[in-house]
Write a protein that holds these residues in place. Structure first.
Motif, mmCIF file in Angstrom:
data_model
loop_
_atom_site.group_PDB
_atom_site.id
_atom_site.type_symbol
_atom_site.label_atom_id
_atom_site.label_comp_id
_atom_site.label_asym_id
_atom_site.label_seq_id
_atom_site.Cartn_x
_atom_site.Cartn_y
_atom_site.Cartn_z
ATOM 1 N N LEU A 1 98.004 74.242 21.313
ATOM 2 C CA LEU A 1 97.070 73.953 21.937
ATOM 3 C C LEU A 1 96.222 74.098 20.905
ATOM 4 O O LEU A 1 95.091 73.844 20.098
ATOM 5 C CB LEU A 1 96.760 74.136 22.896
ATOM 6 N N ARG A 2 96.412 76.074 20.632
ATOM 7 C CA ARG A 2 95.444 76.523 19.533
ATOM 8 C C ARG A 2 95.248 75.935 18.349
ATOM 9 O O ARG A 2 94.064 76.583 17.412
ATOM 10 C CB ARG A 2 95.496 78.399 19.977
ATOM 11 N N MET A 3 97.164 75.822 18.250
ATOM 12 C CA MET A 3 97.025 75.824 16.664
ATOM 13 C C MET A 3 96.331 74.271 16.881
ATOM 14 O O MET A 3 95.502 74.293 15.290
ATOM 15 C CB MET A 3 98.388 75.380 16.554
ATOM 16 N N LEU A 4 96.862 73.304 17.237
ATOM 17 C CA LEU A 4 95.585 71.769 17.059
ATOM 18 C C LEU A 4 94.256 71.798 17.394
ATOM 19 O O LEU A 4 93.050 71.590 16.095
ATOM 20 C CB LEU A 4 95.793 70.732 18.044
ATOM 21 N N GLN A 5 93.940 73.735 17.921
ATOM 22 C CA GLN A 5 92.025 73.484 18.171
ATOM 23 C C GLN A 5 91.537 74.334 16.847
ATOM 24 O O GLN A 5 90.646 73.687 15.808
ATOM 25 C CB GLN A 5 91.606 74.240 18.975
ATOM 26 N N LEU A 53 96.441 66.785 13.440
ATOM 27 C CA LEU A 53 96.538 66.244 14.608
ATOM 28 C C LEU A 53 97.362 64.573 14.406
ATOM 29 O O LEU A 53 98.474 64.042 15.110
ATOM 30 C CB LEU A 53 95.143 65.488 14.653
ATOM 31 N N PRO A 54 97.272 64.213 13.499
ATOM 32 C CA PRO A 54 98.707 63.332 13.274
ATOM 33 C C PRO A 54 99.796 63.264 13.085
ATOM 34 O O PRO A 54 100.700 62.680 13.854
ATOM 35 C CB PRO A 54 98.601 62.118 11.129
ATOM 36 N N ASP A 55 100.012 64.821 12.938
ATOM 37 C CA ASP A 55 101.275 64.749 13.062
ATOM 38 C C ASP A 55 101.705 65.183 14.450
ATOM 39 O O ASP A 55 103.015 65.163 14.733
ATOM 40 C CB ASP A 55 101.678 66.239 12.073
ATOM 41 N N ALA A 56 101.087 65.679 15.244
ATOM 42 C CA ALA A 56 100.660 66.177 16.725
ATOM 43 C C ALA A 56 101.390 64.702 17.729
ATOM 44 O O ALA A 56 101.913 64.881 18.194
ATOM 45 C CB ALA A 56 99.374 66.421 17.045
ATOM 46 N N ILE A 57 100.592 63.516 16.988
ATOM 47 C CA ILE A 57 100.388 62.622 17.566
ATOM 48 C C ILE A 57 102.461 62.134 17.908
ATOM 49 O O ILE A 57 102.693 61.791 18.516
ATOM 50 C CB ILE A 57 99.702 61.575 17.025
ATOM 51 N N ARG A 114 111.815 72.179 21.452
ATOM 52 C CA ARG A 114 111.216 72.525 21.462
ATOM 53 C C ARG A 114 109.078 71.506 21.097
ATOM 54 O O ARG A 114 109.962 70.867 19.706
ATOM 55 C CB ARG A 114 111.289 73.839 20.266
ATOM 56 N N LEU A 115 108.499 72.214 21.208
ATOM 57 C CA LEU A 115 107.044 71.325 21.170
ATOM 58 C C LEU A 115 107.005 71.829 19.809
ATOM 59 O O LEU A 115 105.801 72.560 19.961
ATOM 60 C CB LEU A 115 106.344 70.603 22.200
ATOM 61 N N ASP A 116 106.983 70.558 18.171
ATOM 62 C CA ASP A 116 106.147 71.617 17.610
ATOM 63 C C ASP A 116 105.151 70.712 16.789
ATOM 64 O O ASP A 116 105.755 69.523 15.645
ATOM 65 C CB ASP A 116 107.491 72.259 16.386
ATOM 66 N N ILE A 117 103.833 70.760 17.268
ATOM 67 C CA ILE A 117 103.020 69.865 15.729
ATOM 68 C C ILE A 117 103.371 69.832 13.843
ATOM 69 O O ILE A 117 102.333 68.858 14.029
ATOM 70 C CB ILE A 117 102.077 69.811 16.536
ATOM 71 N N THR A 118 103.530 70.609 14.015
ATOM 72 C CA THR A 118 103.468 71.364 12.080
ATOM 73 C C THR A 118 105.346 70.396 12.204
ATOM 74 O O THR A 118 105.724 70.405 10.736
ATOM 75 C CB THR A 118 103.566 72.493 12.330
ATOM 76 N N ARG A 119 105.162 69.996 12.638
ATOM 77 C CA ARG A 119 107.040 69.392 12.601
ATOM 78 C C ARG A 119 107.291 68.282 11.442
ATOM 79 O O ARG A 119 106.544 67.421 11.350
ATOM 80 C CB ARG A 119 108.009 68.889 13.725
ATOM 81 N N ALA A 166 97.877 52.245 18.139
ATOM 82 C CA ALA A 166 98.661 53.378 19.748
ATOM 83 C C ALA A 166 97.761 54.481 18.536
ATOM 84 O O ALA A 166 97.399 55.745 19.424
ATOM 85 C CB ALA A 166 99.473 53.427 19.644
ATOM 86 N N ARG A 167 98.825 54.628 17.417
ATOM 87 C CA ARG A 167 98.500 56.211 16.764
ATOM 88 C C ARG A 167 96.631 56.457 16.597
ATOM 89 O O ARG A 167 96.778 57.506 16.960
ATOM 90 C CB ARG A 167 99.352 56.192 15.474
ATOM 91 N N LEU A 168 96.306 55.103 16.129
ATOM 92 C CA LEU A 168 94.760 55.830 16.580
ATOM 93 C C LEU A 168 93.464 56.103 17.019
ATOM 94 O O LEU A 168 92.997 57.022 17.387
ATOM 95 C CB LEU A 168 94.079 54.044 15.681
ATOM 96 N N GLU A 169 94.253 55.202 18.682
ATOM 97 C CA GLU A 169 93.540 56.166 19.471
ATOM 98 C C GLU A 169 94.362 57.281 20.613
ATOM 99 O O GLU A 169 93.068 57.025 20.575
ATOM 100 C CB GLU A 169 94.398 54.377 21.454
ATOM 101 N N GLY A 170 95.484 57.614 19.681
ATOM 102 C CA GLY A 170 95.899 58.817 20.715
ATOM 103 C C GLY A 170 94.937 59.733 19.763
ATOM 104 O O GLY A 170 94.642 60.881 19.996
#
Length: 414
Positions: free
Chosen positions: A264-268, A274-278, A332-337, A358-362
């Motif tokens: 969460l902190r990394m994305l903030q 954000l695109p990679d996080a989705i 492991r959740l990794d939004i930089t994957r 869906a990607r756009l809305e997310g």
């Protein structure tokens, strides 16, 4: 492969909350496993990524439920309208699937969807305007649900004011947990839905507008590219599929972030992630769970296991997307994957038509929520969240708290 089928324990709250330890054991037991899934149905689970990827493009595996040997699959559809419900592109094989998909594919191209971004942002901000001053909300009921419902309703030309009705009918038709749906309830819900769609389409025939349903009516009446049952089935599919999984992507994505404060902190700190996080939310705990059904036209060997003709094959994307042979450290959740070619949207001819939307809305929904609701936190311990029990996965409710802020504009319903 004579072992008794394993029962997916939907009656166990621990499994519903976190099925992935159970899934991990299934995958380690073998590449294909007979299982009793939602509704008491039996299926052959494909649990590993490479096998699942290949199966999704295998022409020996049909999308048409009429290829299945288990009569209960058809019995779970409305008795008087089974043929109508089967005549949509989700359940069709080529050449019918190709013809039906071509009718609507241009509305969901990346370019067309990108043009919707300002409107999606506007709807998002209006919903958050109503939430922001309160300091607390249910982010499913107040936000993740009405956002995609409003977007798909406007795209199709469906009155947004009718959303509570068609949501209720859809809920009555969805397969949940261990018990099959009540046929009487399913029949009644479908009759309401069909009557509603029939009246809506007639109104659009009389007064066409610049929307997708009006375009489909033209394809039906003037170009003869689909018949009336196909028109109604298409309207139903686009309406329901246009919101039901995106609700879970948004709600589940926010829940995943709140359960992983470092992510969460990394994305903030870096919204460009954000695109990679989705993509990671879709891989890690996607909205379709455990996976995508196909039906064997003939005996098919998958992962060294022979699946008999007529069997239901469940390509378990939720299990395959945590296959360590494909994804390093998969639990492991990794939004930089990187290299995140998950199967949450399927693969091949039936790859999800609505994936760009869906990607756009997310992206818009989650990014704006993090920006506009400071100090966002769960209002209950993560273990108290209730999750949908089968077929579709996401939190039923997402109670949160945050620091109240003034709305950007006077609150209004989109």
């Amino acid at each position: 492969m004579n072992r008794q089928p394993v029962l997916l324990p939907y009656a166990d709250p621990a499994f519903v909350a976190d099925p992935f330890p159970f899934y991990r054991q299934l995958r380690e037991d073998g590449p294909v496993r007979r299982a009793v899934i939602a509704g008491g149905l039996e299926a052959w689970l494909v649990t590993r990524y490479e096998d699942g990827l290949a199966a999704l493009s295998d022409p020996r595996l049909s999308s048409d439920v009429r290829e299945a040997s288990d009569p209960r699959l058809l019995q779970q559809l409305p008795a008087t309208e089974r043929e109508s419900m089967l005549r949509n592109m989700l359940r069709a094989d080529p050449p019918e699937h190709t013809r039906l998909r071509r009718l609507v594919s241009r509305a969901f191209t990346a370019r067309k969807v990108a043009e919707l971004r300002p409107r999606v942002q506007e709807i998002t901000d209006r919903l958050l305007d109503a939430i922001a001053p309160a300091g607390a909300a249910d982010l499913v009921e107040d936000f993740a649900l009405p956002l995609p419902v409003t977007v798909i309703s406007e795209l199709l030309g469906v009155p947004t004011a009718d959303r509570h009705d068609f949501q209720r009918w859809t809920d009555d038709m969805i397969l949940r947990g261990t018990q099959p749906p009540d046929p009487a309830v399913v029949n009644e819900a479908w009759q309401h839905m069909r009557s509603y769609l029939t009246e809506l389409l007639e109104a659009k025939r009389a007064r066409p507008q610049e929307d997708l349903l009006s375009a489909l009516i033209t394809a039906r009446d003037e170009e003869q590219r689909l018949d009336e049952d196909e028109l109604i089935a298409m309207a139903f599919l686009l309406l329901v599929a246009g919101y039901i999984t995106t609700v879970n992507l948004i709600g589940g994505g926010i829940a995943a972030l709140l359960a992983h404060p470092d992510q969460l902190r990394m994305l903030q700190d870096d919204p460009a992630l954000l695109p990679d996080a989705i993509e990671e939310f879709l891989r890690y705990d996607g909205p379709v769970n455990p996976g995508i059904a196909r039906f064997a036209r003939e005996d098919v060997t998958i992962g060294g296991v022979t699946v008999p003709r007529g069997a239901t094959v469940l390509i378990a994307s939720a299990i395959a997307d945590r296959d360590p042979a494909r994804f390093p450290d998969p639990d492991r959740l990794d939004i930089t994957r990187r290299d995140n070619a998950h199967l949450a949207f399927g693969h091949g001819l039936h790859y999800c038509l609505g994936a760009p939307l869906a990607r756009l809305e997310g992206q818009v929904a989650i990014g704006t929520t993090l920006r506009r609701l400071p100090d966002l936190a769960l209002a209950v311990p993560p273990g108290e969240l209730r999750w949908r029990p089968g077929g579709l996965r996401g939190p039923e409710h997402l109670p949160v708290t945050f620091t109240p802020t003034a709305p950007r504009r006077p609150a209004a319903s989109p």
